[in-house]
Motif scaffolding. Structure first.
Motif, mmCIF file in Angstrom:
data_model
loop_
_atom_site.group_PDB
_atom_site.id
_atom_site.type_symbol
_atom_site.label_atom_id
_atom_site.label_comp_id
_atom_site.label_asym_id
_atom_site.label_seq_id
_atom_site.Cartn_x
_atom_site.Cartn_y
_atom_site.Cartn_z
ATOM 1 N N VAL A 58 2.002 34.922 87.866
ATOM 2 C CA VAL A 58 1.268 35.582 86.802
ATOM 3 C C VAL A 58 -0.350 35.583 86.754
ATOM 4 O O VAL A 58 -0.958 36.219 86.754
ATOM 5 C CB VAL A 58 1.449 34.474 85.320
ATOM 6 C CG1 VAL A 58 0.715 35.032 84.296
ATOM 7 C CG2 VAL A 58 3.211 35.009 84.960
ATOM 8 N N THR A 59 -0.761 34.213 87.584
ATOM 9 C CA THR A 59 -2.083 33.915 87.650
ATOM 10 C C THR A 59 -2.844 35.095 88.791
ATOM 11 O O THR A 59 -3.807 35.784 88.481
ATOM 12 C CB THR A 59 -2.334 32.810 88.282
ATOM 13 O OG1 THR A 59 -1.828 31.757 87.481
ATOM 14 C CG2 THR A 59 -3.875 32.459 88.587
ATOM 15 N N GLY A 78 18.586 38.112 85.896
ATOM 16 C CA GLY A 78 18.042 37.376 85.017
ATOM 17 C C GLY A 78 16.808 36.711 85.054
ATOM 18 O O GLY A 78 15.859 36.955 84.377
ATOM 19 N N SER A 79 16.781 35.769 86.007
ATOM 20 C CA SER A 79 15.649 35.050 86.394
ATOM 21 C C SER A 79 14.236 35.884 87.050
ATOM 22 O O SER A 79 13.182 35.763 86.466
ATOM 23 C CB SER A 79 15.973 33.966 87.325
ATOM 24 O OG SER A 79 16.310 34.435 88.479
ATOM 25 N N ALA A 115 9.297 38.630 86.285
ATOM 26 C CA ALA A 115 8.470 39.977 86.581
ATOM 27 C C ALA A 115 7.789 40.416 85.085
ATOM 28 O O ALA A 115 6.710 40.955 85.076
ATOM 29 C CB ALA A 115 9.656 41.221 87.105
ATOM 30 N N PHE A 116 8.850 40.268 84.258
ATOM 31 C CA PHE A 116 7.961 40.599 82.873
ATOM 32 C C PHE A 116 6.800 39.742 82.460
ATOM 33 O O PHE A 116 5.995 40.254 81.708
ATOM 34 C CB PHE A 116 9.218 40.273 81.738
ATOM 35 C CG PHE A 116 8.689 40.714 80.306
ATOM 36 C CD1 PHE A 116 8.836 42.132 80.068
ATOM 37 C CD2 PHE A 116 8.303 39.770 79.182
ATOM 38 C CE1 PHE A 116 8.214 42.327 78.868
ATOM 39 C CE2 PHE A 116 7.805 40.229 78.211
ATOM 40 C CZ PHE A 116 7.841 41.537 77.874
ATOM 41 N N ALA A 117 6.955 38.451 82.825
ATOM 42 C CA ALA A 117 5.797 37.674 82.598
ATOM 43 C C ALA A 117 4.551 37.942 83.289
ATOM 44 O O ALA A 117 3.637 38.097 82.639
ATOM 45 C CB ALA A 117 6.090 36.124 82.896
ATOM 46 N N THR A 173 5.286 49.940 84.268
ATOM 47 C CA THR A 173 5.063 48.723 85.265
ATOM 48 C C THR A 173 6.207 47.886 85.559
ATOM 49 O O THR A 173 6.347 47.351 86.754
ATOM 50 C CB THR A 173 3.618 48.181 85.012
ATOM 51 O OG1 THR A 173 3.801 47.585 83.616
ATOM 52 C CG2 THR A 173 2.587 49.241 85.371
ATOM 53 N N TYR A 174 6.730 47.771 84.293
ATOM 54 C CA TYR A 174 7.998 46.717 84.287
ATOM 55 C C TYR A 174 9.054 47.299 85.320
ATOM 56 O O TYR A 174 9.761 46.642 86.092
ATOM 57 C CB TYR A 174 8.571 46.166 83.125
ATOM 58 C CG TYR A 174 9.506 45.149 83.047
ATOM 59 C CD1 TYR A 174 9.371 44.014 83.683
ATOM 60 C CD2 TYR A 174 10.401 45.382 82.073
ATOM 61 C CE1 TYR A 174 10.474 43.182 83.776
ATOM 62 C CE2 TYR A 174 11.550 44.339 82.039
ATOM 63 C CZ TYR A 174 11.280 43.217 82.901
ATOM 64 O OH TYR A 174 12.403 42.336 82.902
#
Length: 625
Positions: free
Chosen positions: A383-384, A464-465, A470-472, A498-499
């Motif tokens: 994410v960063t 699921g993980s 990816a969504f975050a 993008t997702y």
């Protein structure tokens, strides 16, 4: 007899043909024959021995005929016995064939067309095939590397294995009692609730990890415990603890068979039996307590104060094979080693109805999200980095979407911002996906080969993980760039595109990870697979200008459909006049048709499902030895 009183290696419950718990407790873990009598018991352990006869493993040259096509005899007429109630060690110098023999006995010879395997294996006098998944229910296998779930605790690892491998009729209370019993027997009570640990965080010790690995297999009460180098990487104290544990397991009537390399004299003396291989043949086999006398009788007395493990290897390595064959070594297979099977007796595998696929998925998902919670570093880093790159793009294309599109240079800038954003998304999520899949691949191979779960719930849990991570990252990216760049499309449209792009790119990574055990190879091939998308998708060069022989490639490029979706949503509602003309011309030059938006979405979905399906098929084939 209560569960706490049961031996460490025994089956706690029997099951009838409906999967219901019976009142009959098994006296050993070998099950029952066709007459409902135990194949073996602690009173007569010799009937439960694992016997192999005439084992040959040949590397063939397919260009030649069957008679002259043998390139190498890896194993030649190998025979032997692993006794129930005793520990048996397979030793040999490098290249002696101990790993090959171990792979044959455990059914883990790679399925290659140039390897030919021959011979017979019997358990309790009944023919057994270690490659048969049903027969494998009688086996426990502990690999040299401790492939454990790093963020789980020993208690959670044992509970996970028990829940997914024991019959569905086993209650949660019975599982908890069994787990407590095993933790106590394994000497893991003090570390039961400490994470196992790995590269990201320190956890339990190496010796404790090895005992957890053994416990995960013991939880299913197998008849035979196979271990590959169980003391590898352990200090002398930890190695002694592991060997004491294996001795305890054997004393309960189980077969314990393992390979070992350069054991200390203390560890060597803890074995019951020794099988010594030399150049793919049985050089010596017998009781460890008689090893010194047997070697003396062959003309090789052991010097004083010499490690007997080193001595037997030294003798095998420093003497010519022909000279050794002139001694009492390399004896022929005894006639009584060949089993004459009883047609009335069949290999009895206690029937147990497994848990449903939904329970498998539930426990796998629970473990996946517990991993994210306990090890958020990968998600935080992803994410960063994504947010920093998004901020850089935002500064480069600051407010470009709000500028007057009657100027063609502005339209080109908007086009550039969208294409670069798609490319960044394509590559940004791939490194994380490859790293995570490479880390978890050995764990899957072990658990799948020992019937913890089927392939579908595993892939769904990983998905699921991956979707969460990816969504975050994509959400953070969209929150940054949407307002900095000033796009006119809806926030939800940009996020969805993008997702979807990130999910397809991770699907490609998982597919490549299924093909290659080495993450470096998967990463290298990812570059070869993905970089051409920049050229074949039509974002840099019009499809019409590409040679006819490669124009088809646009249809398998996720960048093709993601960029067309982004352009469609951004340019379909430009202000009337010159701005609208510029926008429509841009859509036309990039082969974007507004009426085909839903087809673009379906194409991304198709690529996602296709890559996932290929990965599932390939990984399943890799897990079948």
């Amino acid at each position: 007899m209560t569960m706490d009183e049961l031996p460490i290696g025994d089956v706690e419950k029997g099951y009838d043909n409906k999967g219901e718990i019976t009142n009959k407790t098994l006296v050993s873990s070998f099950g029952y024959d066709s007459n409902k009598e135990p194949i073996g018991s602690n009173k007569d352990l010799t009937k439960n021995n694992l016997v192999w006869s005439g084992i040959n493993l040949k590397l063939m040259d397919r260009k030649k005929g069957k008679k002259d096509g043998v390139k190498l005899n890896i194993l030649k007429d190998v025979w032997g016995t692993a006794e129930a109630g005793k520990t048996t060690a397979i030793m040999g110098a490098s290249g002696a064939g101990k790993t090959s023999l171990f792979q044959v006995l455990t059914g883990r010879i790679p399925s290659q067309g140039n390897l030919v395997q021959e011979g017979s294996i019997y358990l309790g006098g009944v023919r057994v095939d270690p490659r048969n998944r049903e027969h494998r229910k009688l086996f426990g296998y502990v690999a040299q590397e401790d492939t454990l779930h790093e963020t789980s605790t020993p208690r959670e690892a044992l509970r996970f294995s028990a829940k997914l491998r024991l019959a569905h009729a086993t209650t949660d209370e019975e599982i908890e009692q069994l787990v407590e019993k095993k933790l106590k027997a394994l000497g893991l009570e003090s570390a039961a609730d400490t994470i196992i640990g790995g590269g990201f965080k320190k956890g339990i010790s190496g010796g404790q990890k090895k005992r957890v690995s053994i416990g995960v297999e013991l939880i299913a009460s197998p008849s035979i415990i196979f271990l590959d180098e169980p003391t590898s990487g352990l200090d002398s104290y930890a190695a002694a603890q592991v060997m004491q544990l294996l001795d305890d397991v054997a004393k309960e009537g189980n077969i314990v068979l393992f390979t070992i390399h350069q054991p200390s004299s203390k560890v060597f003396s803890s074995f019951d039996n020794l099988i010594l291989l030399n150049k793919g043949q049985i050089m010596h086999q017998g009781s460890v307590s008689n090893t010194a006398n047997d070697f003396s009788a062959a003309g090789f007395p052991m010097p004083d104060n010499y490690n007997p493990a080193d001595w037997v290897i030294d003798v095998s390595e420093t003497n010519q094979l022909d000279d050794l064959k002139k001694t009492t070594f390399f004896s022929s297979e005894p006639k009584d080693n060949t089993i004459v099977t009883d047609s009335q007796k069949t290999l009895a595998i206690p029937y147990s109805k497994p848990v449903s696929i939904f329970v498998e998925l539930q426990y796998l998902l629970r473990r996946e999200f517990r991993d994210i919670k306990r090890n958020p570093l990968m998600t935080v880093i992803n994410v960063t980095i994504t947010s920093i790159l998004a901020a850089i793009f935002g500064l480069m294309f600051w407010d470009v979407g709000r500028k007057d599109r009657s100027e063609i240079i502005v339209v080109q800038a908007v086009l550039g911002s969208l294409v670069n954003l798609m490319i960044s998304t394509l590559f940004g999520q791939s490194n994380t996906a490859i790293a995570v899949f490479a880390r978890d691949r050995p764990l899957f191979l072990r658990e799948y080969s020992t019937d913890h779960y089927s392939i579908v719930p595993y892939f769904l849990s990983k998905l699921g993980s991956e979707m969460f991570n990816a969504f975050a990252a994509v959400l953070a990216q969209t929150l940054v760039v949407f307002w900095m760049m000033g796009f006119t499309m809806g926030f939800g449209h940009l996020l969805a595109i993008t997702y979807s792009m990130s999910l397809v790119s991770t699907a490609v990574c998982v597919m490549l990870g299924a093909f290659f055990a080495n993450p470096e190879n998967a990463t290298a091939l990812f570059t070869v697979v993905v970089v051409p998308q920049l050229y074949f998708s039509g974002v840099f060069i019009s499809i019409e200008l590409l040679p006819d022989v490669v124009q088809w490639a646009q249809y398998v490029c996720s960048l093709t459909y993601a960029s067309r979706l982004a352009l469609a949503y951004e340019f379909q509602n430009c202000e009337p006049g010159l701005a609208e003309e510029n926008c429509l011309a841009t859509l036309d030059r990039n082969n974007v048709e507004i009426d085909n938006i839903w087809w673009y979405w379906l194409a991304l979905l198709g690529l996602f499902l296709g890559f996932r399906l290929i990965a599932m098929i390939v990984l399943r084939s890799k897990a079948n030895y």
